[in-house]
Design a protein around this motif. Structure first.
Motif, PDB file in Angstrom:
ATOM      1  N   PHE A  82       0.867  -1.174   0.000  1.00  0.00           N
ATOM      2  CA  PHE A  82       0.000   0.000   0.000  1.00  0.00           C
ATOM      3  C   PHE A  82       0.906   1.227   0.000  1.00  0.00           C
ATOM      4  O   PHE A  82       1.874   1.283   0.760  1.00  0.00           O
ATOM      5  CB  PHE A  82      -0.889   0.031   1.245  1.00  0.00           C
ATOM      6  N   GLU A  83       0.600   2.185  -0.841  1.00  0.00           N
ATOM      7  CA  GLU A  83       1.419   3.394  -0.957  1.00  0.00           C
ATOM      8  C   GLU A  83       0.571   4.618  -0.624  1.00  0.00           C
ATOM      9  O   GLU A  83      -0.525   4.779  -1.135  1.00  0.00           O
ATOM     10  CB  GLU A  83       1.969   3.507  -2.384  1.00  0.00           C
ATOM     11  N   PHE A  84       1.101   5.457   0.254  1.00  0.00           N
ATOM     12  CA  PHE A  84       0.468   6.721   0.632  1.00  0.00           C
ATOM     13  C   PHE A  84       1.458   7.829   0.317  1.00  0.00           C
ATOM     14  O   PHE A  84       2.655   7.669   0.528  1.00  0.00           O
ATOM     15  CB  PHE A  84       0.230   6.792   2.143  1.00  0.00           C
TER      16      PHE A  84
ATOM     17  N   LEU B 177       3.381  13.392   8.491  1.00  0.00           N
ATOM     18  CA  LEU B 177       3.538  12.932   9.872  1.00  0.00           C
ATOM     19  C   LEU B 177       2.208  12.421  10.429  1.00  0.00           C
ATOM     20  O   LEU B 177       2.170  11.435  11.164  1.00  0.00           O
ATOM     21  CB  LEU B 177       4.083  14.063  10.754  1.00  0.00           C
ATOM     22  N   LEU B 178       1.110  13.082  10.048  1.00  0.00           N
ATOM     23  CA  LEU B 178      -0.209  12.623  10.462  1.00  0.00           C
ATOM     24  C   LEU B 178      -0.496  11.236   9.897  1.00  0.00           C
ATOM     25  O   LEU B 178      -0.954  10.342  10.610  1.00  0.00           O
ATOM     26  CB  LEU B 178      -1.282  13.619  10.006  1.00  0.00           C
ATOM     27  N   TYR B 179      -0.214  11.034   8.610  1.00  0.00           N
ATOM     28  CA  TYR B 179      -0.419   9.718   7.994  1.00  0.00           C
ATOM     29  C   TYR B 179       0.378   8.659   8.755  1.00  0.00           C
ATOM     30  O   TYR B 179      -0.120   7.578   9.038  1.00  0.00           O
ATOM     31  CB  TYR B 179       0.031   9.708   6.538  1.00  0.00           C
TER      32      TYR B 179
ATOM     33  N   ILE C 188      -3.937   0.716  11.064  1.00  0.00           N
ATOM     34  CA  ILE C 188      -4.373  -0.036   9.894  1.00  0.00           C
ATOM     35  C   ILE C 188      -3.619  -1.354   9.783  1.00  0.00           C
ATOM     36  O   ILE C 188      -4.206  -2.397   9.523  1.00  0.00           O
ATOM     37  CB  ILE C 188      -4.145   0.788   8.605  1.00  0.00           C
ATOM     38  N   PHE C 189      -2.312  -1.291   9.970  1.00  0.00           N
ATOM     39  CA  PHE C 189      -1.445  -2.437   9.698  1.00  0.00           C
ATOM     40  C   PHE C 189      -0.828  -2.970  10.989  1.00  0.00           C
ATOM     41  O   PHE C 189      -0.342  -2.207  11.808  1.00  0.00           O
ATOM     42  CB  PHE C 189      -0.335  -2.023   8.721  1.00  0.00           C
ATOM     43  N   ASN C 190      -0.803  -4.297  11.122  1.00  0.00           N
ATOM     44  CA  ASN C 190      -0.217  -4.916  12.311  1.00  0.00           C
ATOM     45  C   ASN C 190       1.268  -5.206  12.076  1.00  0.00           C
ATOM     46  O   ASN C 190       1.857  -4.755  11.084  1.00  0.00           O
ATOM     47  CB  ASN C 190      -1.006  -6.169  12.704  1.00  0.00           C
ATOM     48  N   GLU C 191       1.833  -6.032  12.960  1.00  0.00           N
ATOM     49  CA  GLU C 191       3.272  -6.319  12.902  1.00  0.00           C
ATOM     50  C   GLU C 191       3.668  -7.173  11.701  1.00  0.00           C
ATOM     51  O   GLU C 191       4.856  -7.384  11.454  1.00  0.00           O
ATOM     52  CB  GLU C 191       3.737  -6.984  14.204  1.00  0.00           C
ATOM     53  N   ASP C 192       2.699  -7.656  10.933  1.00  0.00           N
ATOM     54  CA  ASP C 192       3.001  -8.428   9.719  1.00  0.00           C
ATOM     55  C   ASP C 192       3.389  -7.519   8.540  1.00  0.00           C
ATOM     56  O   ASP C 192       3.683  -8.009   7.454  1.00  0.00           O
ATOM     57  CB  ASP C 192       1.798  -9.279   9.298  1.00  0.00           C
ATOM     58  N   TRP C 193       3.345  -6.231   8.781  1.00  0.00           N
ATOM     59  CA  TRP C 193       3.638  -5.246   7.733  1.00  0.00           C
ATOM     60  C   TRP C 193       4.817  -4.382   8.156  1.00  0.00           C
ATOM     61  O   TRP C 193       5.035  -4.148   9.341  1.00  0.00           O
ATOM     62  CB  TRP C 193       2.421  -4.354   7.503  1.00  0.00           C
ATOM     63  N   MET C 194       5.578  -3.909   7.179  1.00  0.00           N
ATOM     64  CA  MET C 194       6.684  -2.986   7.477  1.00  0.00           C
ATOM     65  C   MET C 194       6.470  -1.694   6.694  1.00  0.00           C
ATOM     66  O   MET C 194       5.940  -1.696   5.580  1.00  0.00           O
ATOM     67  CB  MET C 194       8.036  -3.597   7.162  1.00  0.00           C
ATOM     68  N   VAL C 195       6.884  -0.597   7.314  1.00  0.00           N
ATOM     69  CA  VAL C 195       6.707   0.725   6.723  1.00  0.00           C
ATOM     70  C   VAL C 195       8.066   1.259   6.295  1.00  0.00           C
ATOM     71  O   VAL C 195       9.025   1.238   7.062  1.00  0.00           O
ATOM     72  CB  VAL C 195       6.061   1.705   7.728  1.00  0.00           C
TER      73      VAL C 195
ATOM     74  N   VAL D 248       3.928   0.592   2.563  1.00  0.00           N
ATOM     75  CA  VAL D 248       3.642  -0.389   3.608  1.00  0.00           C
ATOM     76  C   VAL D 248       3.587  -1.738   2.904  1.00  0.00           C
ATOM     77  O   VAL D 248       2.723  -1.981   2.060  1.00  0.00           O
ATOM     78  CB  VAL D 248       2.308  -0.073   4.309  1.00  0.00           C
ATOM     79  N   SER D 249       4.535  -2.615   3.249  1.00  0.00           N
ATOM     80  CA  SER D 249       4.690  -3.898   2.557  1.00  0.00           C
ATOM     81  C   SER D 249       4.464  -5.048   3.505  1.00  0.00           C
ATOM     82  O   SER D 249       4.885  -5.014   4.662  1.00  0.00           O
ATOM     83  CB  SER D 249       6.097  -4.025   1.986  1.00  0.00           C
ATOM     84  N   LYS D 250       3.836  -6.086   2.965  1.00  0.00           N
ATOM     85  CA  LYS D 250       3.611  -7.308   3.727  1.00  0.00           C
ATOM     86  C   LYS D 250       4.961  -8.009   3.907  1.00  0.00           C
ATOM     87  O   LYS D 250       5.712  -8.179   2.933  1.00  0.00           O
ATOM     88  CB  LYS D 250       2.643  -8.214   2.972  1.00  0.00           C
ATOM     89  N   LYS D 251       5.291  -8.376   5.141  1.00  0.00           N
ATOM     90  CA  LYS D 251       6.524  -9.111   5.402  1.00  0.00           C
ATOM     91  C   LYS D 251       6.401 -10.522   4.839  1.00  0.00           C
ATOM     92  O   LYS D 251       5.322 -11.103   4.879  1.00  0.00           O
ATOM     93  CB  LYS D 251       6.817  -9.189   6.900  1.00  0.00           C
ATOM     94  N   LEU D 252       7.490 -11.043   4.341  1.00  0.00           N
ATOM     95  CA  LEU D 252       7.477 -12.416   3.795  1.00  0.00           C
ATOM     96  C   LEU D 252       7.585 -13.443   4.879  1.00  0.00           C
ATOM     97  O   LEU D 252       8.101 -13.298   5.894  1.00  0.00           O
ATOM     98  CB  LEU D 252       8.605 -12.580   2.783  1.00  0.00           C
TER      99      LEU D 252
END
Length: 137
Positions: free
Chosen positions: A89-91, A108-110, A117-124, A133-137
C-alpha cells in the motif's frame, strides 16, 4: 472515535469510496493499482467540494481531522478485506513548499495512523513524503 457514514462502491471490489463530514465536506478515497504490479495499491484521498476545487488536498480546518482520519482507516480496512492479496500500500503526503526541508505535517499525520491499519506483519518504509507499507514475507 466517531466514523462518518461511508459511501461504498457499487460493487465490493470497487476502487472509490466516499464520505461526508458533519460540516458537509465531501471526501473521496481512491485505490489505484500499479500497472506493473497489481498487488501494489496507491491510496489517494481528498476533498471534493467546489470551494476547494483548486486543491483536493486542502486543509479544511473544520475541527474534525481525527474523525476524518478514523473514517479513512475504516475505509482502508474495508478495502483490504475485499482485496486480501494486496502486498504493498502506498500513501503520499503533500510536499513542503519549495526550499523547506523535513517531513510535512500531513505526512507525519499519515504516519501516526499507519499502526491503526497495519499490524506487525507489515513494514513501513518512508521515502520523502511517500510511505510504502509492505507485507513481510
Amino acid at each position: 472515535m466517531k466514523i462518518f457514514p461511508i459511501h461504498l462502491p457499487s460493487i465490493p471490489s470497487g476502487q472509490v469510496y466516499g464520505f461526508t463530514t458533519d460540516s458537509g465536506i465531501d471526501y473521496e478515497v481512491r485505490f489505484a493499482r500499479k500497472k506493473d504490479n497489481i498487488l501494489h495499491v496507491i491510496i489517494a484521498f481528498g476533498v471534493l467540494n467546489e470551494e476547494f476545487e483548486d486543491d483536493e488536498y486542502a486543509l479544511t480546518n473544520m475541527g474534525d481531522i481525527f474523525q476524518v482520519m478514523s473514517t479513512i482507516v475504516s475505509i482502508i480496512k474495508i478495502y483490504f478485506s475485499e482485496h486480501q492479496y494486496i502486498r504493498i500500500f502506498e500513501f503520499t503526503g503533500v510536499n513542503k513548499a519549495e526550499g523547506e526541508t523535513g517531513t510535512s505535517q500531513r505526512s507525519l499525520l499519515y504516519m501516526r495512523y499507519l499502526p491503526k491499519i497495519f499490524n506487525e506483519d507489515w513494514m513501513v518504509k518512508k521515502e520523502g513524503n511517500k510511505f510504502l507499507v509492505s507485507k513481510k514475507l
